[in-house]
Design an enzyme around this catalytic site. Sequence first.
Site, PDB file in Angstrom:
ATOM      1  N   ARG A  10     -29.726  10.547  14.763  1.00  0.00           N
ATOM      2  CA  ARG A  10     -28.592   9.867  15.427  1.00  0.00           C
ATOM      3  C   ARG A  10     -28.019   8.762  14.540  1.00  0.00           C
ATOM      4  O   ARG A  10     -26.842   8.420  14.654  1.00  0.00           O
ATOM      5  CB  ARG A  10     -29.008   9.323  16.803  1.00  0.00           C
ATOM      6  CG  ARG A  10     -30.063   8.236  16.741  1.00  0.00           C
ATOM      7  CD  ARG A  10     -30.464   7.786  18.143  1.00  0.00           C
ATOM      8  NE  ARG A  10     -31.755   7.111  18.082  1.00  0.00           N
ATOM      9  CZ  ARG A  10     -32.008   5.939  18.657  1.00  0.00           C
ATOM     10  NH1 ARG A  10     -31.076   5.307  19.328  1.00  0.00           N
ATOM     11  NH2 ARG A  10     -33.207   5.397  18.561  1.00  0.00           N
ATOM     12  N   GLU A  58     -19.132  11.343  32.221  1.00  0.00           N
ATOM     13  CA  GLU A  58     -19.166  12.269  31.091  1.00  0.00           C
ATOM     14  C   GLU A  58     -18.185  13.429  31.233  1.00  0.00           C
ATOM     15  O   GLU A  58     -17.593  13.880  30.254  1.00  0.00           O
ATOM     16  CB  GLU A  58     -20.597  12.802  30.901  1.00  0.00           C
ATOM     17  CG  GLU A  58     -21.630  11.723  30.558  1.00  0.00           C
ATOM     18  CD  GLU A  58     -22.100  10.889  31.749  1.00  0.00           C
ATOM     19  OE1 GLU A  58     -21.791  11.261  32.905  1.00  0.00           O
ATOM     20  OE2 GLU A  58     -22.780   9.861  31.541  1.00  0.00           O
ATOM     21  N   HIS A 109     -30.305  12.162  21.443  1.00  0.00           N
ATOM     22  CA  HIS A 109     -31.464  12.144  22.338  1.00  0.00           C
ATOM     23  C   HIS A 109     -31.763  13.530  22.900  1.00  0.00           C
ATOM     24  O   HIS A 109     -32.038  13.700  24.090  1.00  0.00           O
ATOM     25  CB  HIS A 109     -31.259  11.133  23.470  1.00  0.00           C
ATOM     26  CG  HIS A 109     -31.196   9.711  22.984  1.00  0.00           C
ATOM     27  ND1 HIS A 109     -30.215   9.269  22.129  1.00  0.00           N
ATOM     28  CD2 HIS A 109     -31.998   8.649  23.226  1.00  0.00           C
ATOM     29  CE1 HIS A 109     -30.407   7.987  21.861  1.00  0.00           C
ATOM     30  NE2 HIS A 109     -31.486   7.587  22.500  1.00  0.00           N
ATOM     31  N   ASP A 117     -38.584   7.705  28.234  1.00  0.00           N
ATOM     32  CA  ASP A 117     -37.673   7.907  29.374  1.00  0.00           C
ATOM     33  C   ASP A 117     -38.088   9.098  30.240  1.00  0.00           C
ATOM     34  O   ASP A 117     -37.743   9.169  31.413  1.00  0.00           O
ATOM     35  CB  ASP A 117     -36.234   8.121  28.895  1.00  0.00           C
ATOM     36  CG  ASP A 117     -35.481   6.803  28.751  1.00  0.00           C
ATOM     37  OD1 ASP A 117     -36.011   5.767  29.202  1.00  0.00           O
ATOM     38  OD2 ASP A 117     -34.370   6.817  28.185  1.00  0.00           O
ATOM     39  N   ARG A 167     -33.512  11.159  18.838  1.00  0.00           N
ATOM     40  CA  ARG A 167     -33.699   9.716  18.966  1.00  0.00           C
ATOM     41  C   ARG A 167     -34.700   9.181  17.950  1.00  0.00           C
ATOM     42  O   ARG A 167     -34.518   8.091  17.404  1.00  0.00           O
ATOM     43  CB  ARG A 167     -34.220   9.402  20.371  1.00  0.00           C
ATOM     44  CG  ARG A 167     -34.693   7.966  20.495  1.00  0.00           C
ATOM     45  CD  ARG A 167     -35.166   7.602  21.895  1.00  0.00           C
ATOM     46  NE  ARG A 167     -35.521   6.202  21.938  1.00  0.00           N
ATOM     47  CZ  ARG A 167     -36.741   5.745  22.192  1.00  0.00           C
ATOM     48  NH1 ARG A 167     -37.731   6.582  22.438  1.00  0.00           N
ATOM     49  NH2 ARG A 167     -36.984   4.448  22.203  1.00  0.00           N
TER      50      ARG A 167
END
Lengths: 314, 278
Positions: A10, A58, A109, A117, A167
């Site tokens: 990323r 989104e 991610h 997460d 990520r």
Amino acid sequence: MSEVKKIATREGYGDGLAELGAVNPNVVVLDADLAAATKTGVFKKAFPERFFDCGIAEGNMMGIAAGLATTGKIPFASTFAMFAAGRAFEQVRNSIGYPHLNVKIGATHAGITVGEDGASHQCNEDIALMRTIPGMVVLSPADYVEAKAAVKAAAEYEGPVYLRFGRAAVPVINDEASYQFEIGKGLVLREGSDVTIVATGIMVSASLEVAEKLAAEGISAEVINIHTIKPLDKDTILASAKKTGKVVTAEEHSVIGGLGSAVCDVLCENNPVPVCKIGMNDVFGESGSAAALVAKYGLDADGVYRKVKEFLNK
Amino acid sequence: MDNLELKITANEVRKGIVTAVHSAKAGHPGGSLSAADIFTYLYFEEMNVNPEDPKNPDRDRFVLSKGHTAPGLYATLAHRGYFPVEDLTTLRKLGSYLQGHPCMQHVPGVDMSSGSLGQGISAAVGMALSAKISGKDYRTYTLLGDGEIQEGQVWEASMFAGFHKLDNLVVIVDNNGLQIDGKIDEVCSPYPIDKKFEAFNFHVINVDAHDFDALRAAFAEARQTKGMPVAIIAHSVKGKGVSFMENNAGWHGKAPNDEEYAVAMADLERIGEQLCQK
Ligand SMILES: Cc1ncc(C[n+]2csc(CCOP(=O)(O)OP(=O)(O)O)c2C)c(N)n1
Ligand SMILES: [Mg+2]
């Protein structure tokens, strides 16, 4: 490989966008309240007048990107893979894919290396979803250098492109000065004759490590980096399969519908050989560090090594 | 065009709608007919467009967010000269460029593909945003159904448009009161529609969708509005112009059979004759 520099793909997305913004005034970047995480913040800082935060919406972001593209802009719509390919699937399909608009979707991610997460944010389905959309190019770079190059290649290509980034920091395996990215071109990173490992994304460096270990045991593994899942480089895969007669696929994604499925399609239709698919085996992920998760789900070098050995001993 | 010419043109557009849907044996006449005057006003009076140069980068844009009413858009584009009126009878047939829902790659004059409700408005916002980024003065118009605004994406787009003060954007809601399952206020009421857009920082104008003086005034007011996007809530009659289709949810997405088609065309012929006597 402890000496190797590690950077998340990323980061390559953000840096690639910023470099692109400097040379291409048509590039516009959209985000959905994740600019710090997706690294589009790097672009925002450099070109605030061409950066738009759509808020946590989104589907709308994909539509705005479509509208921008109809007027000649090159929008990069950015969010986590879960929300880009998952939440906004139908907007991507109908507002971007069907009219074949020049929108780039920067999905960060992806996969289980999202880590702590947990499963709600670990998208292991995006490759499957995106590659079913007619005309959609699907890119899955292996390291920082390739990620940056993929961003530039996507901007030069006319049409919709889905870019998949991770990520977690992963080894930098390419040399920035000499690296050339060509959409649709598989890269044979290591030649071998006993087994082919077709890998994408973060599984590429792990697969190289495995090949090294196998070599020490006298097993010659060929490693192919597939940074473009669609259009898939059939020729490179078929040539290698013909040579080795055994194919392993490795991806940080479900074994259903991803790289493994795409490779099986090509092999089944042209030259059936035994295949072992490595990926998430029809399960959701969970919370944990990225390192702990890849170890648990067999997506680190040890896990791939074990699977390859099992496959070869069958 | 003066009002009489607009009325005559809108009546021809209505004939085109009924003829296309009858020929296709499928399609959406109700919401096409309710919006026929709006389509006509936009393409024959309001928008800066040229059928000879449909991709001109400085043209005004139109997005049919309620894409199922493609017959209304196609009939208008055909009468405006984008393609032959005769082609309307190829609607929805295999090989025709007149797809069931608008496809921007194949239909001259269609600025955005649509059909999945709630999405077109976002694309329109993107077009309006692009004009702001580039300092261009083209305007963007988008037409939504009053059932369509039940989609959350409509409000995501509205929030963005209001926040970014897109005064080059006009959102038109065809408030015909009906959706597929019945009256919008009995299915899942979106009322009050004007207050909702006001809350999203729009300048809101209520208008009679079948009164060209009112439409003229509304679009003029929209042009004069600075610093905020405009929502025009157009109060219409679904099926307008065809006696048996008016205010009847059953004609949302159904084609007339041969007898019904004859009655519909007779209705419209009569309206046309009355207009010509004026
Ligand atoms: C996302 C989505 N859901 C459902 C449909 C099916 N559909 C087509 S038209 C329609 C009703 C639309 O009603 P309204 O917006 O009031 O349109 P109008 O009355 O102007 O025809 C529905 C539910 C669709 N096209 N898109
Ligand atoms: Mg309605």
